[in-house]
Motif scaffolding. Structure first.
Motif, PDB file in Angstrom:
ATOM      1  N   SER A 145       0.847  -1.191   0.000  1.00 55.67           N
ATOM      2  CA  SER A 145       0.000   0.000   0.000  1.00 55.67           C
ATOM      3  C   SER A 145       0.883   1.242   0.000  1.00 55.67           C
ATOM      4  N   VAL A 146       0.974   1.882  -1.133  1.00 54.24           N
ATOM      5  CA  VAL A 146       1.829   3.063  -1.271  1.00 54.24           C
ATOM      6  C   VAL A 146       1.100   4.270  -0.687  1.00 54.24           C
ATOM      7  N   PRO A 147       1.732   5.021   0.213  1.00 48.81           N
ATOM      8  CA  PRO A 147       1.068   6.178   0.835  1.00 48.81           C
ATOM      9  C   PRO A 147       0.735   7.262  -0.179  1.00 48.81           C
ATOM     10  N   ASP A 148      -0.282   8.065   0.150  1.00 51.93           N
ATOM     11  CA  ASP A 148      -0.735   9.115  -0.758  1.00 51.93           C
ATOM     12  C   ASP A 148       0.351  10.151  -1.037  1.00 51.93           C
ATOM     13  N   ASP A 149       1.202  10.402  -0.047  1.00 52.15           N
ATOM     14  CA  ASP A 149       2.260  11.405  -0.233  1.00 52.15           C
ATOM     15  C   ASP A 149       3.595  10.730  -0.559  1.00 52.15           C
ATOM     16  N   TRP A 150       3.536   9.676  -1.344  1.00 49.57           N
ATOM     17  CA  TRP A 150       4.732   8.886  -1.649  1.00 49.57           C
ATOM     18  C   TRP A 150       5.853   9.721  -2.271  1.00 49.57           C
ATOM     19  N   HIS A 151       5.491  10.629  -3.175  1.00 47.29           N
ATOM     20  CA  HIS A 151       6.540  11.436  -3.806  1.00 47.29           C
ATOM     21  C   HIS A 151       7.282  12.285  -2.773  1.00 47.29           C
ATOM     22  N   VAL A 152       6.566  12.753  -1.773  1.00 42.82           N
ATOM     23  CA  VAL A 152       7.211  13.515  -0.703  1.00 42.82           C
ATOM     24  C   VAL A 152       8.115  12.607   0.115  1.00 42.82           C
ATOM     25  N   ALA A 153       7.586  11.448   0.487  1.00 43.57           N
ATOM     26  CA  ALA A 153       8.364  10.501   1.297  1.00 43.57           C
ATOM     27  C   ALA A 153       9.607  10.034   0.553  1.00 43.57           C
TER      28      ALA A 153
END
Length: 206
Positions: A34-42
């Motif tokens: 489950s990839v988090p919604d703010d993945w690009h930030v993380a």
């Protein structure tokens, strides 16, 4: 004489993902992560503390980035996702094989590549028809240090049973590959000396 070659941008051209974070996310999701919604930030944050010049393997970074958002993913899953995301088309540059073989006729020859993705360098060598052409292959993910840190060049020199003062490094980036000069060796810049002329440059007095 001992010579090392950079790989990416020097001997080969590759097609990198235009959006690495998105490419990794797709591979994670295909493995039921489950990839988090703010993945690009993380993905863009620093999650692993390391000394200056040290290499952080990308799978470790990805696993820590997921953990920072409360997503538990097995380290092997992160590794396989990263390897799949960075599975590029490879084109060997004109003159690359002749340059490597010409250097090998004059002494030991190695590869020294900055690369945080496991398996990418050997896979690239196979696709470029360069597998087996080097006496030693040193990568930043393998030795733990990125060019221009002296330890990267020291690792490559040790693998060729020499020292950095006896090493000529062929690359395309004065900022990274040119670090050999500070380590006491010699730099041949392929943006100034084409691969077709590298062997002649090796024979010239420094």
């Amino acid at each position: 004489m001992a010579v090392t070659f950079d790989l990416f941008g020097t001997l080969v051209d590759v097609e990198y993902p235009s959006d690495p974070a998105e490419a990794v996310a797709r591979e994670l999701e295909s493995r039921d992560v489950s990839v988090p919604d703010d993945w690009h930030v993380a993905y863009g944050e620093q999650h692993v503390e390391a000394p200056a010049g040290a290499e952080v393997p990308l799978p470790a970074h990805v696993a820590r980035a997921l953990d920072s958002r409360g997503v538990d993913a097995d380290q092997n899953v992160a590794r396989h996702a990263v390897i799949a995301a960075f599975d590029p088309d490879v084109t060997r540059r004109d003159g690359a094989l002749d340059a490597v073989r010409g250097a090998a006729e004059r002494g030991s020859v190695g590869l020294l590549s900055n690369c945080a993705v496991p398996e990418l360098v050997p896979r690239t060598l196979i696709r470029a028809g360069l597998r087996g052409e080097f006496d030693a292959v040193t990568t930043s993910v393998g030795c733990g240090w990125r060019k221009p840190h002296p330890s990267a060049f020291e690792a490559a020199a040790e693998a060729l049973d020499t020292t950095t003062t006896g090493l000529v490094h062929v690359g395309d980036d004065p900022e990274t590959d040119g670090g050999i000069v500070a380590a006491g060796g010699r730099f041949v810049d392929v943006t100034e000396t084409p691969l077709s002329e590298v062997v002649g440059e090796l024979e010239a007095e420094p």
